[in-house]
Design an enzyme around this catalytic site. Structure first.
Site, PDB file in Angstrom:
ATOM      1  N   TYR A   1     -10.998  -4.297   3.014  1.00  0.00           N
ATOM      2  CA  TYR A   1     -10.130  -3.974   4.135  1.00  0.00           C
ATOM      3  C   TYR A   1     -10.997  -3.828   5.383  1.00  0.00           C
ATOM      4  O   TYR A   1     -11.837  -2.938   5.454  1.00  0.00           O
ATOM      5  CB  TYR A   1      -9.411  -2.663   3.808  1.00  0.00           C
ATOM      6  CG  TYR A   1      -8.300  -2.231   4.747  1.00  0.00           C
ATOM      7  CD1 TYR A   1      -8.406  -2.364   6.127  1.00  0.00           C
ATOM      8  CD2 TYR A   1      -7.154  -1.661   4.238  1.00  0.00           C
ATOM      9  CE1 TYR A   1      -7.384  -1.958   6.959  1.00  0.00           C
ATOM     10  CE2 TYR A   1      -6.124  -1.229   5.065  1.00  0.00           C
ATOM     11  CZ  TYR A   1      -6.242  -1.389   6.431  1.00  0.00           C
ATOM     12  OH  TYR A   1      -5.233  -0.962   7.247  1.00  0.00           O
TER      13      TYR A   1
ATOM     14  N   ASP B   1      -5.386   9.498  10.116  1.00  0.00           N
ATOM     15  CA  ASP B   1      -4.101   8.918  10.502  1.00  0.00           C
ATOM     16  C   ASP B   1      -3.634   9.403  11.860  1.00  0.00           C
ATOM     17  O   ASP B   1      -3.839  10.559  12.232  1.00  0.00           O
ATOM     18  CB  ASP B   1      -3.036   9.268   9.446  1.00  0.00           C
ATOM     19  CG  ASP B   1      -3.189   8.405   8.208  1.00  0.00           C
ATOM     20  OD1 ASP B   1      -3.158   7.170   8.363  1.00  0.00           O
ATOM     21  OD2 ASP B   1      -3.379   8.958   7.110  1.00  0.00           O
TER      22      ASP B   1
ATOM     23  N   GLU C   1       0.878  -1.175   0.000  1.00  0.00           N
ATOM     24  CA  GLU C   1       0.000   0.000   0.000  1.00  0.00           C
ATOM     25  C   GLU C   1       0.909   1.216   0.000  1.00  0.00           C
ATOM     26  O   GLU C   1       1.679   1.412   0.939  1.00  0.00           O
ATOM     27  CB  GLU C   1      -0.850   0.035   1.267  1.00  0.00           C
ATOM     28  CG  GLU C   1      -2.058  -0.858   1.221  1.00  0.00           C
ATOM     29  CD  GLU C   1      -2.946  -0.679   2.453  1.00  0.00           C
ATOM     30  OE1 GLU C   1      -3.867  -1.486   2.595  1.00  0.00           O
ATOM     31  OE2 GLU C   1      -2.723   0.245   3.253  1.00  0.00           O
TER      32      GLU C   1
END
Lengths: 403, 269
Positions: free
Chosen positions: B177, B63, B52
């Site tokens: 995912y 994040d 990735e």
């Protein structure tokens, strides 16, 4: 309740092409739950009664629509100031914080979080959290904590924890990102009290509804006091909640012009400003599609304004739509012009306005003679009071006298 | 019907051999694009199945501190979209490692999404995972990716109810995912309790391979995570290892060896 929000083809919360829900998947369900709870609350007479009682008894609504006689005499048209600075805690922000904290309570959340730029939204949320016995954490950029130290103390005195955000340029944008990171982590028991008509659906529409009390009152008051609708409404635009709150109830009154005033900072050519309509282009930031100050790589540009509350790289999506359909116009005022207006208003009317709100006043000072005469009626939203800014203004003046 | 991308082909091959997959995240351009190219080749040598590749963004709100800092370093060092794609094209001359671009939406919109997707396809990337593009908003973008035979990997999370998971997996390609926990990216001490439940719920709704990520940092952790999944994703721990390695050749070799221990733990399952 939510006129002008299209719910078309599975794309919720659109204002024309703007708005939407551009958030990580983890927030989609919580946002849907929030929308459901908000819509249910707005149909619940008991919720509405509780909110209205608190707006009256606790916030001090309705706020006056004050005819600024000396300012009017100096500039020409009849100028009225919507005195949101007289709300409890000193700005319009509490209209939204109060309603969202009531919603949080209704949802059974025990903790609220907020971002703040100038500190007014943080103070309002800390206040309402205290009122309802909720835990409160406020995220604030380190730079803003320095320039709005008084508000940091107020939040702490109200029992809130103020977290200093040191990422990026350490202002409002980074505070929002940090609040969103907290929210995705603690979403089960935490409600995010977003302070402006920005972010993912349902926030832009919901915050606008909670702030529309400003425009509803102002419309009623101007009809009673001036006997007619105004020729123009003028308000500052950071994320855009005080302005959309004033504008929205007048949208159908076609003769009423609407002017949103952004932060021109050191001037557009300097590149150091937060005038999204002057140099922004359409993008997606922090949950919504709107005008964003960004570079050719799609990285978000640094912004500058003397006013922490206007110092943000994107603008509420409903403003983007009102801009494109030309229902509202958007302009900007530089730091220098804002500082000058601060003193003029103080001397004319005995009012120290917040640096954010003074941008709207400065725009009227700068442009009135070209557009309006004695016969015309203007309403300026005085969205907050300037007590929080006096130290910063004193420092600015000292620096400028030296220069 | 489209051709399988490198991502889909690799995961299908693993499945046929009864093996679990290992997906590694790195931020493109941290601390330089040449370094990223070298790191990806080392990751491939360490047995990583899919890389990735993070497209750095100034405001990465999903994040945690590790990847925020990595994006900051990459942007400060001058990582741009065209340079990043240049690096991918160079890499493709030496490697067939499947490459998934991991990005926020705004940097992909600025020159037009279609042009961005074409750039990615012609450089040799295999797909996109776009963090802030939920399925409701994604239809047109995913059509564009389909036309270019690029995968679009969807994310499911512990807050996604079954109806949403159904909709997300139906709109996904390559793999799905599963985010193991609520929160932002970053290293955790143990696997979140809801992760297994989410994996099982997702599996029931799709034939696509399912990968589990967010917070995995040790070989034991990775082995535990992959029990119920087809693959694990390790991000922040790898970014941190390569950052701590000071980006010397010996440091990178050591970091890659460490990744190798995670890969082997996963391959033993």
């Amino acid at each position: 309740m939510s006129r002008n929000v299209n719910k078309s083809a599975g794309q919720p919360g659109r204002f024309g092409p703007y708005g939407g829900m551009f958030v990580p998947e983890i927030l989609m369900e919580p946002l849907r739950a929030l929308e459901g709870e908000w819509r249910a609350a707005m149909r619940d007479t008991q919720f509405k009664r509780e909110l209205n009682d608190l707006l009256r008894q606790y916030v001090g609504r309705p706020t006056p629509l004050y005819h600024a006689a000396r300012m009017s005499a100096a500039l020409g048209p009849e100028i009225y100031l919507k005195r949101e600075d007289l709300c409890h805690t000193g700005a319009h922000k509490i209209n939204n914080s109060l309603a969202q904290c009531l919603l949080a309570k209704r949802m059974g959340k025990t903790r609220v979080i907020a971002e703040t730029g100038a500190g007014q939204h943080g103070v309002a949320t800390a206040t309402c959290a205290a009122l309802f016995g909720l835990e409160c954490v406020v995220y604030m950029g380190k730079v803003d904590m320095e320039r709005q130290a008084l508000n940091v103390f107020r939040m702490q005195a109200l029992g809130a924890k103020v977290v200093s955000v040191t990422a990026g340029q350490q202002t409002l944008k980074e505070a929002i990102s940090e609040a969103m990171r907290d929210w995705v982590t603690n979403v089960h028991h935490t409600h995010y009290v977003l302070g402006t008509a920005y972010g993912a659906h349902p926030y832009p529409g919901m915050v606008r509804e909670f702030q529309s009390v400003i425009g509803r009152e102002a419309r009623r008051q101007i009809l009673a006091q001036a006997g007619r609708l105004p020729d123009a409404l003028i308000a500052c635009v950071g994320g855009g909640s005080n302005s959309i709150g004033l504008f929205h109830p007048f949208l159908k009154d076609r003769g009423v012009a609407m002017i949103g005033v952004e932060a021109g900072g050191l001037g557009i050519r300097s590149g150091q400003h937060a005038a999204r309509f002057a140099e922004g282009r359409v993008g997606v930031l922090q949950g919504t599609r709107t005008y964003v100050l960004q570079d050719d790589e799609g990285q978000i540009r640094l912004t500058h304004s003397v006013s922490a509350g206007l110092d943000y790289a994107a603008v509420g999506p409903e403003h983007a739509w009102l801009h494109d359909i030309q229902r509202a116009e958007y302009s900007y005022i530089t730091d220098d012009e804002a500082m000058d207006a601060f003193h003029k208003l103080a001397r004319w009317e005995g009012i120290l306005a917040a640096l954010e709100s003074i941008h709207a006043v400065a725009w009227v000072i700068k442009h009135t003679c070209r557009r309006w005469t004695k016969k015309d009626v203007l309403i300026i939203n005085l969205s907050g009071r300037g007590d929080k800014d006096v130290q910063q203004i004193a420092a600015w003046e000292q620096a400028h006298r030296k220069a | 019907m489209q051709n399988a991308t490198r991502i889909a082909a690799r995961l299908a091959d693993l499945k046929a051999r009864g093996k679990k997959g290992f997906i590694a995240y790195v931020t493109g351009g941290d601390p330089s694009l040449a370094a990223t190219e070298d790191i990806i080749l080392r990751l491939e040598d360490a047995g990583v199945d899919v890389v990735e590749l993070g497209v750095p963004f100034s405001d990465p709100l999903a994040d945690g501190p590790t990847i925020q800092a990595a994006a900051g370093r990459a942007l400060a060092a001058g990582a741009t979209w065209s340079r990043l794609m240049g690096m991918v094209a160079r890499l493709r001359r030496r490697s067939e490692v499947p490459l998934l671009l991991f990005s926020y939406l705004n940097p992909l919109l600025v020159r037009g999404f279609d042009r961005t997707a074409r750039d990615a396809a012609s450089a040799g990337a295999d797909g996109f995972l776009i963090l802030d593009l939920p399925v409701e908003e994604a239809a047109k973008n995913f059509q564009t990716l389909d036309r270019l035979n690029l995968d679009h990997v969807g994310l499911v999370t512990p807050t996604s109810p079954a109806e949403r998971i159904k909709r997300i997996v139906a709109a996904s390609s390559g793999f799905v995912y599963c985010v193991s926990r609520e929160g932002v990216t970053g290293v955790q001490q143990q696997l979140a309790p809801g992760a297994v439940k989410l994996l099982k719920a997702t599996r029931r709704l799709t034939k696509l391979p399912v990968a589990l990520g967010f917070g995995i940092a040790t070989p034991q952790h990775a082995a535990a995570a992959v029990q119920e999944a087809d693959a694990v994703v390790v991000g922040s721990a790898i970014v941190d290892r390569f950052h701590q390695a000071q980006h010397t050749a010996t440091g990178r070799a050591a970091a890659a060896r460490w990744v190798g221990t995670l890969v082997r733990a996963v391959k033993k399952v």
